[in-house]
Design a protein around this motif. Structure first.
Motif, PDB file in Angstrom:
ATOM      1  N   LEU A  13       1.101  -1.242   0.101  1.00 10.16           N
ATOM      2  CA  LEU A  13       0.013   0.080  -0.260  1.00 10.16           C
ATOM      3  C   LEU A  13       0.961   1.268  -0.063  1.00 10.16           C
ATOM      4  CD1 LEU A  13      -2.584   1.577   0.184  1.00 10.16           C
ATOM      5  CD2 LEU A  13      -2.606   1.177   2.528  1.00 10.16           C
ATOM      6  N   LEU A  14       1.724   1.007   1.313  1.00 10.62           N
ATOM      7  CA  LEU A  14       2.551   2.340   0.762  1.00 10.62           C
ATOM      8  C   LEU A  14       3.917   2.411  -0.541  1.00 10.62           C
ATOM      9  CD1 LEU A  14       4.777   1.862   3.743  1.00 10.62           C
ATOM     10  CD2 LEU A  14       2.551   3.590   3.350  1.00 10.62           C
ATOM     11  N   GLY A  15       4.156   1.594  -1.006  1.00  8.17           N
ATOM     12  CA  GLY A  15       4.234   1.274  -2.944  1.00  8.17           C
ATOM     13  C   GLY A  15       3.307   2.020  -3.516  1.00  8.17           C
ATOM     14  N   ILE A  16       2.082   1.793  -3.632  1.00  2.12           N
ATOM     15  CA  ILE A  16       1.160   2.602  -4.075  1.00  2.12           C
ATOM     16  C   ILE A  16       0.810   3.195  -4.108  1.00  2.12           C
ATOM     17  CG2 ILE A  16      -1.003   2.420  -5.042  1.00  2.12           C
ATOM     18  CD1 ILE A  16      -1.397  -0.928  -4.624  1.00  2.12           C
ATOM     19  N   ILE A  17       1.042   4.333  -2.637  1.00  2.00           N
ATOM     20  CA  ILE A  17       0.576   5.788  -2.668  1.00  2.00           C
ATOM     21  C   ILE A  17       2.128   6.156  -2.728  1.00  2.00           C
ATOM     22  CG2 ILE A  17       0.482   7.241  -1.472  1.00  2.00           C
ATOM     23  CD1 ILE A  17      -0.697   4.876   0.833  1.00  2.00           C
ATOM     24  N   SER A  18       2.750   5.906  -2.901  1.00  4.25           N
ATOM     25  CA  SER A  18       4.970   6.707  -3.310  1.00  4.25           C
ATOM     26  C   SER A  18       4.427   6.961  -4.773  1.00  4.25           C
ATOM     27  CB  SER A  18       5.934   5.399  -2.836  1.00  4.25           C
ATOM     28  OG  SER A  18       6.748   6.497  -2.934  1.00  4.25           O
ATOM     29  N   ALA A  19       4.156   5.864  -6.027  1.00  2.00           N
ATOM     30  CA  ALA A  19       4.012   5.578  -6.798  1.00  2.00           C
ATOM     31  C   ALA A  19       2.745   6.417  -6.914  1.00  2.00           C
ATOM     32  CB  ALA A  19       3.261   4.376  -7.976  1.00  2.00           C
ATOM     33  N   GLY A  20       1.455   6.858  -6.558  1.00  2.00           N
ATOM     34  CA  GLY A  20       0.691   7.808  -7.487  1.00  2.00           C
ATOM     35  C   GLY A  20       0.904   8.602  -7.115  1.00  2.00           C
ATOM     36  N   ALA A  21       1.770   9.201  -5.696  1.00  2.00           N
ATOM     37  CA  ALA A  21       1.867  10.808  -5.355  1.00  2.00           C
ATOM     38  C   ALA A  21       3.307  11.240  -6.608  1.00  2.00           C
ATOM     39  CB  ALA A  21       3.109  10.649  -3.762  1.00  2.00           C
ATOM     40  N   GLY A  22       4.235  10.200  -6.575  1.00  2.34           N
ATOM     41  CA  GLY A  22       5.185   9.979  -7.639  1.00  2.34           C
ATOM     42  C   GLY A  22       4.277  10.915  -9.272  1.00  2.34           C
ATOM     43  N   PHE A  23       3.382   9.850  -9.917  1.00  2.00           N
ATOM     44  CA  PHE A  23       2.547  10.168 -11.163  1.00  2.00           C
ATOM     45  C   PHE A  23       2.009  11.700 -10.578  1.00  2.00           C
ATOM     46  CE2 PHE A  23       3.452   5.874 -12.267  1.00  2.00           C
ATOM     47  CZ  PHE A  23       4.446   5.754 -13.141  1.00  2.00           C
ATOM     48  N   ALA A  24       1.412  11.880  -9.744  1.00  4.47           N
ATOM     49  CA  ALA A  24       1.162  13.517  -9.539  1.00  4.47           C
ATOM     50  C   ALA A  24       1.344  14.291  -9.435  1.00  4.47           C
ATOM     51  CB  ALA A  24       0.394  13.447  -8.243  1.00  4.47           C
ATOM     52  N   ALA A  25       3.002  14.145  -9.554  1.00  4.46           N
ATOM     53  CA  ALA A  25       3.939  15.268  -9.197  1.00  4.46           C
ATOM     54  C   ALA A  25       4.362  15.478 -10.584  1.00  4.46           C
ATOM     55  CB  ALA A  25       5.016  15.278  -8.156  1.00  4.46           C
ATOM     56  N   GLU A  26       4.284  14.041 -11.632  1.00 11.24           N
ATOM     57  CA  GLU A  26       4.833  14.511 -12.546  1.00 11.24           C
ATOM     58  C   GLU A  26       4.010  14.935 -13.596  1.00 11.24           C
ATOM     59  OE1 GLU A  26       6.602  14.435 -16.057  1.00 11.24           O
ATOM     60  OE2 GLU A  26       7.228  13.647 -14.375  1.00 11.24           O
ATOM     61  N   VAL A  27       2.666  14.967 -13.050  1.00  8.96           N
ATOM     62  CA  VAL A  27       1.252  15.780 -13.835  1.00  8.96           C
ATOM     63  C   VAL A  27       1.304  17.933 -13.866  1.00  8.96           C
ATOM     64  CG1 VAL A  27      -0.652  16.183 -14.316  1.00  8.96           C
ATOM     65  CG2 VAL A  27       0.519  14.073 -14.113  1.00  8.96           C
ATOM     66  N   THR A  28       1.655  17.359 -12.354  1.00  9.22           N
ATOM     67  CA  THR A  28       1.252  18.884 -11.772  1.00  9.22           C
ATOM     68  C   THR A  28       3.124  19.831 -11.969  1.00  9.22           C
ATOM     69  OG1 THR A  28       2.205  18.453  -9.505  1.00  9.22           O
ATOM     70  CG2 THR A  28      -0.109  17.774 -10.523  1.00  9.22           C
ATOM     71  N   ARG A  29       3.707  18.965 -12.327  1.00  7.45           N
ATOM     72  CA  ARG A  29       5.270  20.206 -12.367  1.00  7.45           C
ATOM     73  C   ARG A  29       5.420  21.170 -13.318  1.00  7.45           C
ATOM     74  NH1 ARG A  29       7.522  19.242 -17.215  1.00  7.45           N
ATOM     75  NH2 ARG A  29       6.783  18.243 -18.734  1.00  7.45           N
ATOM     76  N   VAL A  30       6.070  21.974 -12.724  1.00  6.87           N
ATOM     77  CA  VAL A  30       6.066  23.572 -13.728  1.00  6.87           C
ATOM     78  C   VAL A  30       6.901  22.635 -15.217  1.00  6.87           C
ATOM     79  CG1 VAL A  30       6.869  25.900 -13.853  1.00  6.87           C
ATOM     80  CG2 VAL A  30       5.749  24.504 -11.997  1.00  6.87           C
ATOM     81  N   LYS A  31       5.688  23.904 -16.362  1.00  4.83           N
ATOM     82  CA  LYS A  31       6.375  23.780 -17.226  1.00  4.83           C
ATOM     83  C   LYS A  31       7.303  24.741 -17.932  1.00  4.83           C
ATOM     84  CE  LYS A  31       2.558  20.012 -16.945  1.00  4.83           C
ATOM     85  NZ  LYS A  31       2.752  19.771 -15.684  1.00  4.83           N
ATOM     86  N   ALA A  32       6.941  24.312 -19.333  1.00  3.25           N
ATOM     87  CA  ALA A  32       7.737  25.694 -19.496  1.00  3.25           C
ATOM     88  C   ALA A  32       6.906  27.112 -20.099  1.00  3.25           C
ATOM     89  CB  ALA A  32       8.851  25.225 -21.194  1.00  3.25           C
ATOM     90  N   SER A  33       5.522  26.879 -21.060  1.00 10.41           N
ATOM     91  CA  SER A  33       4.589  27.032 -21.166  1.00 10.41           C
ATOM     92  C   SER A  33       4.164  28.396 -19.816  1.00 10.41           C
ATOM     93  CB  SER A  33       3.646  26.652 -21.656  1.00 10.41           C
ATOM     94  OG  SER A  33       2.951  25.871 -20.861  1.00 10.41           O
ATOM     95  N   GLN A  34       4.309  27.156 -18.832  1.00 16.91           N
ATOM     96  CA  GLN A  34       3.233  28.283 -17.336  1.00 16.91           C
ATOM     97  C   GLN A  34       4.647  29.732 -16.833  1.00 16.91           C
ATOM     98  OE1 GLN A  34       2.835  24.881 -14.956  1.00 16.91           O
ATOM     99  NE2 GLN A  34       1.046  24.478 -15.480  1.00 16.91           N
ATOM    100  N   VAL A  35       6.345  29.370 -16.994  1.00 16.56           N
ATOM    101  CA  VAL A  35       7.093  30.203 -16.725  1.00 16.56           C
ATOM    102  C   VAL A  35       7.628  31.630 -17.604  1.00 16.56           C
ATOM    103  CG1 VAL A  35       9.043  30.641 -16.854  1.00 16.56           C
ATOM    104  CG2 VAL A  35       8.462  28.405 -16.202  1.00 16.56           C
ATOM    105  N   THR A  36       6.521  32.794 -16.454  1.00 23.78           N
ATOM    106  CA  THR A  36       6.792  34.092 -17.144  1.00 23.78           C
ATOM    107  C   THR A  36       8.026  35.311 -17.281  1.00 23.78           C
ATOM    108  OG1 THR A  36       5.043  34.798 -15.915  1.00 23.78           O
ATOM    109  CG2 THR A  36       3.644  33.881 -17.485  1.00 23.78           C
ATOM    110  N   LEU A  37       8.031  36.126 -17.390  1.00 24.52           N
ATOM    111  CA  LEU A  37       9.110  37.138 -17.642  1.00 24.52           C
ATOM    112  C   LEU A  37       8.426  38.196 -17.168  1.00 24.52           C
ATOM    113  CD1 LEU A  37      11.460  36.898 -20.313  1.00 24.52           C
ATOM    114  CD2 LEU A  37      11.769  36.723 -17.531  1.00 24.52           C
ATOM    115  N   GLU A  38       9.248  38.786 -15.931  1.00 23.63           N
ATOM    116  CA  GLU A  38       8.528  40.193 -15.123  1.00 23.63           C
ATOM    117  C   GLU A  38       9.730  40.862 -14.876  1.00 23.63           C
ATOM    118  OE1 GLU A  38       5.737  39.704 -12.232  1.00 23.63           O
ATOM    119  OE2 GLU A  38       4.470  37.905 -13.272  1.00 23.63           O
ATOM    120  N   LEU A  39      10.095  41.838 -16.157  1.00 26.14           N
ATOM    121  CA  LEU A  39      11.341  42.516 -15.864  1.00 26.14           C
ATOM    122  C   LEU A  39      13.095  42.277 -16.085  1.00 26.14           C
ATOM    123  CD1 LEU A  39       9.562  45.120 -12.541  1.00 26.14           C
ATOM    124  CD2 LEU A  39       9.752  45.399 -14.866  1.00 26.14           C
TER     125      LEU A  39
END
Length: 204
Positions: A13-39
């Motif tokens: 169960l801990l392994g499933i939770i760990s893998a699930g959280a890892g895949f969720a982190a992959e989905v929610t990671r910061v993408k290049a299109s989300q980064v903006t330039l200010e000054l």
């Protein structure tokens, strides 16, 4: 459910939770299109990937601790008479693979968490400004390795327990030099009559 089954269930169960959280982190990671330039400075959005990757690493660590605490000292068990069993080689392989995948997964998850949470870091190159983002797949690979680490950890625990069970239930070898007891007095044959007794019966 016996203790062995409960422990394997908890680690899985801990392994499933760990893998699930890892895949969720992959989905929610910061993408290049989300980064903006200010000054002239890179501005990164808030992302739950940091918390998810830390949860993934923490649950994986908990599973590894439970497995190794339950099995005890691996090297000490080798001194027992079970060291010649074929299961010992399997347990050793599972043990090594479990630790290799564990260390790699922890490294990827923690590194990804640190790199994904950068703020205001940019690179000036060829007259342009480049904002750093973590490469895709880092969290995903960490999630896969965390699942494999838990699986091989369960295999390692199961193999050691089955080895100990087989050793305890091993048949006792036949001990030579033991002579089966023979009856002290031969049993009488009811169909045989002594000659004297037969003559006495005739006279009577």
């Amino acid at each position: 459910m016996e203790k062995k089954g409960i422990l394997c269930f908890v680690v899985a169960l801990l392994g499933i939770i760990s893998a699930g959280a890892g895949f969720a982190a992959e989905v929610t990671r910061v993408k290049a299109s989300q980064v903006t330039l200010e000054l002239g400075e890179c501005v990164y959005p808030r992302s739950p990937a940091l918390v998810l990757s830390l949860i993934s690493a923490a649950t994986l660590l908990m599973g590894q601790i439970i497995i190794n605490f339950s099995t005890g000292c691996f090297c000490c068990k080798r001194n027992n008479a079970q060291s010649h069993s074929s299961n010992w080689t399997k347990a050793l392989c599972f043990y090594i693979v479990s630790w290799i995948t564990f260390m790699t997964a922890i490294g990827l998850l923690l590194t990804g968490a640190a790199l994904n949470d950068r703020r205001g870091e940019q690179v000036y190159k060829d007259g342009g400004i480049y904002c750093y983002v973590i490469k895709p797949g880092v969290f995903a690979v960490g999630a896969v390795l965390s699942a494999l680490s838990s699986i091989f950890g369960v295999f390692y625990y199961q193999t050691l327990n089955s080895k100990a069970k087989d050793a305890n239930n091993a048949p006792i070898p036949n001990q030579g030099g033991i002579v089966m007891a023979q009856p002290q007095f031969p049993s009488e044959n009811p169909g045989f009559v002594n000659g004297d007794a037969y003559n006495k019966r005739q006279f009577n």
